[in-house]
Scaffold this motif. Structure first.
Motif, PDB file in Angstrom:
ATOM      1  N   LEU A   1       0.829  -1.207   0.000  1.00 30.07           N
ATOM      2  CA  LEU A   1       0.000   0.000   0.000  1.00 30.07           C
ATOM      3  C   LEU A   1       0.864   1.258   0.000  1.00 30.07           C
ATOM      4  O   LEU A   1       0.543   2.237  -0.673  1.00 30.07           O
ATOM      5  N   LYS A   2       1.955   1.230   0.739  1.00 29.68           N
ATOM      6  CA  LYS A   2       2.835   2.397   0.827  1.00 29.68           C
ATOM      7  C   LYS A   2       3.503   2.686  -0.519  1.00 29.68           C
ATOM      8  O   LYS A   2       3.609   3.845  -0.909  1.00 29.68           O
ATOM      9  N   THR A   3       3.936   1.643  -1.212  1.00 35.30           N
ATOM     10  CA  THR A   3       4.638   1.834  -2.486  1.00 35.30           C
ATOM     11  C   THR A   3       3.702   1.791  -3.684  1.00 35.30           C
ATOM     12  O   THR A   3       4.150   1.969  -4.811  1.00 35.30           O
ATOM     13  N   ARG A   4       2.405   1.510  -3.410  1.00 39.35           N
ATOM     14  CA  ARG A   4       1.393   1.436  -4.481  1.00 39.35           C
ATOM     15  C   ARG A   4       1.737   0.360  -5.507  1.00 39.35           C
ATOM     16  O   ARG A   4       1.546   0.538  -6.703  1.00 39.35           O
ATOM     17  N   THR A   5       2.249  -0.771  -5.054  1.00 39.35           N
ATOM     18  CA  THR A   5       2.597  -1.874  -5.951  1.00 39.35           C
ATOM     19  C   THR A   5       1.846  -3.130  -5.530  1.00 39.35           C
ATOM     20  O   THR A   5       1.627  -3.362  -4.342  1.00 39.35           O
ATOM     21  N   PRO A   6       1.461  -3.961  -6.489  1.00 42.10           N
ATOM     22  CA  PRO A   6       0.804  -5.227  -6.130  1.00 42.10           C
ATOM     23  C   PRO A   6       1.796  -6.202  -5.506  1.00 42.10           C
ATOM     24  O   PRO A   6       3.011  -6.028  -5.607  1.00 42.10           O
ATOM     25  N   TYR A   7       1.260  -7.210  -4.880  1.00 39.50           N
ATOM     26  CA  TYR A   7       2.056  -8.247  -4.227  1.00 39.50           C
ATOM     27  C   TYR A   7       2.942  -8.962  -5.237  1.00 39.50           C
ATOM     28  O   TYR A   7       2.524  -9.273  -6.351  1.00 39.50           O
ATOM     29  N   ASP A   8       4.166  -9.220  -4.824  1.00 41.12           N
ATOM     30  CA  ASP A   8       5.101 -10.005  -5.627  1.00 41.12           C
ATOM     31  C   ASP A   8       5.746 -11.028  -4.706  1.00 41.12           C
ATOM     32  O   ASP A   8       6.377 -10.654  -3.709  1.00 41.12           O
ATOM     33  N   GLU A   9       5.578 -12.284  -5.020  1.00 43.82           N
ATOM     34  CA  GLU A   9       6.081 -13.375  -4.180  1.00 43.82           C
ATOM     35  C   GLU A   9       7.586 -13.265  -3.949  1.00 43.82           C
ATOM     36  O   GLU A   9       8.071 -13.416  -2.835  1.00 43.82           O
ATOM     37  N   ALA A  10       8.337 -13.001  -5.005  1.00 38.00           N
ATOM     38  CA  ALA A  10       9.792 -12.935  -4.888  1.00 38.00           C
ATOM     39  C   ALA A  10      10.233 -11.786  -3.981  1.00 38.00           C
ATOM     40  O   ALA A  10      11.156 -11.933  -3.188  1.00 38.00           O
ATOM     41  N   THR A  11       9.585 -10.662  -4.083  1.00 36.02           N
ATOM     42  CA  THR A  11       9.932  -9.506  -3.240  1.00 36.02           C
ATOM     43  C   THR A  11       9.519  -9.744  -1.793  1.00 36.02           C
ATOM     44  O   THR A  11      10.283  -9.452  -0.868  1.00 36.02           O
ATOM     45  N   ALA A  12       8.338 -10.279  -1.591  1.00 37.95           N
ATOM     46  CA  ALA A  12       7.813 -10.468  -0.239  1.00 37.95           C
ATOM     47  C   ALA A  12       8.635 -11.456   0.579  1.00 37.95           C
ATOM     48  O   ALA A  12       8.802 -11.286   1.779  1.00 37.95           O
ATOM     49  N   TRP A  13       9.134 -12.480  -0.058  1.00 42.84           N
ATOM     50  CA  TRP A  13       9.837 -13.529   0.666  1.00 42.84           C
ATOM     51  C   TRP A  13      11.292 -13.653   0.221  1.00 42.84           C
ATOM     52  O   TRP A  13      11.911 -14.698   0.396  1.00 42.84           O
ATOM     53  N   SER A  14      11.869 -12.585  -0.330  1.00 44.04           N
ATOM     54  CA  SER A  14      13.228 -12.633  -0.878  1.00 44.04           C
ATOM     55  C   SER A  14      14.282 -12.934   0.182  1.00 44.04           C
ATOM     56  O   SER A  14      15.345 -13.452  -0.140  1.00 44.04           O
ATOM     57  N   HIS A  15      14.005 -12.635   1.432  1.00 40.28           N
ATOM     58  CA  HIS A  15      14.961 -12.882   2.512  1.00 40.28           C
ATOM     59  C   HIS A  15      15.046 -14.355   2.901  1.00 40.28           C
ATOM     60  O   HIS A  15      15.938 -14.754   3.631  1.00 40.28           O
ATOM     61  N   ARG A  16      14.128 -15.166   2.410  1.00 38.38           N
ATOM     62  CA  ARG A  16      14.100 -16.585   2.776  1.00 38.38           C
ATOM     63  C   ARG A  16      14.935 -17.396   1.800  1.00 38.38           C
ATOM     64  O   ARG A  16      14.862 -17.214   0.596  1.00 38.38           O
TER      65      ARG A  16
END
Length: 165
Positions: free
Chosen positions: A140-155
């Motif tokens: 919501l802050k960056t106005r971008t849709p969900y991206d699996e790779a970005t959301a869990w890139s630290h794993r």
């Protein structure tokens, strides 16, 4: 009577989907794993749509009551769950976390890792909901849709979508 109720539920579902789709943040909510129009409308309605209401992800997590309460003294540290919360919001977030298990390899890996540590199902879902609320806030802050790779890139060793693990 049940047939009539089912028809009314179907009509209401269509109306919620139609009106929710008109909201400027609808696509961001719908892009979240495991969140459709009905659940998205519930979460949006409970969080509110003021973009400046939550200063950061921690404030949103605290409002959602998914983050733990930590108190520490010089000798000990206590971590406890929040018991005073918005029942409708926490119910929607727990449903979202449960739905995300099948929709997101990252969410599934997080859940399985927590369960392997010996945590109970509900505690693990709350922790997953806390992580998902943080991801939603970032989207919501960056106005971008969900991206699996970005959301869990630290794993590390994240299973790829569509590939059996």
């Amino acid at each position: 009577m049940i047939t009539t109720l089912n028809e009314q539920v179907k009509a209401l579902e269509g109306q919620v989907g139609e009106y929710f789709g008109q909201h400027p943040d609808a696509e961001i909510y719908r892009s979240q794993p495991g969140m459709g129009a009905i659940l998205g409308a519930r979460v949006l309605g409970e969080f509110g749509d003021d973009p400046h209401r939550y200063t950061d992800a921690k404030a949103r997590k605290n409002y959602a009551s998914t983050s733990p309460i930590t108190s520490a003294s010089g000798k000990k540290k206590v971590v406890a769950a929040r018991f005073i919360h918005n029942d409708r919001l926490i119910d929607a977030l727990m449903s979202w976390a449960f739905s995300a298990l099948n929709a997101s390899p990252g969410a599934r890996a997080f859940y399985d890792e927590q369960r392997a540590k010996g945590l109970e199902h509900n505690d693990t879902l709350r922790r997953l909901a806390n992580r998902l609320v943080g991801i939603l806030h970032g989207c919501l802050k960056t106005r971008t849709p969900y991206d699996e790779a970005t959301a869990w890139s630290h794993r590390e060793n994240l299973p790829q979508s569509g590939v059996a693990a």
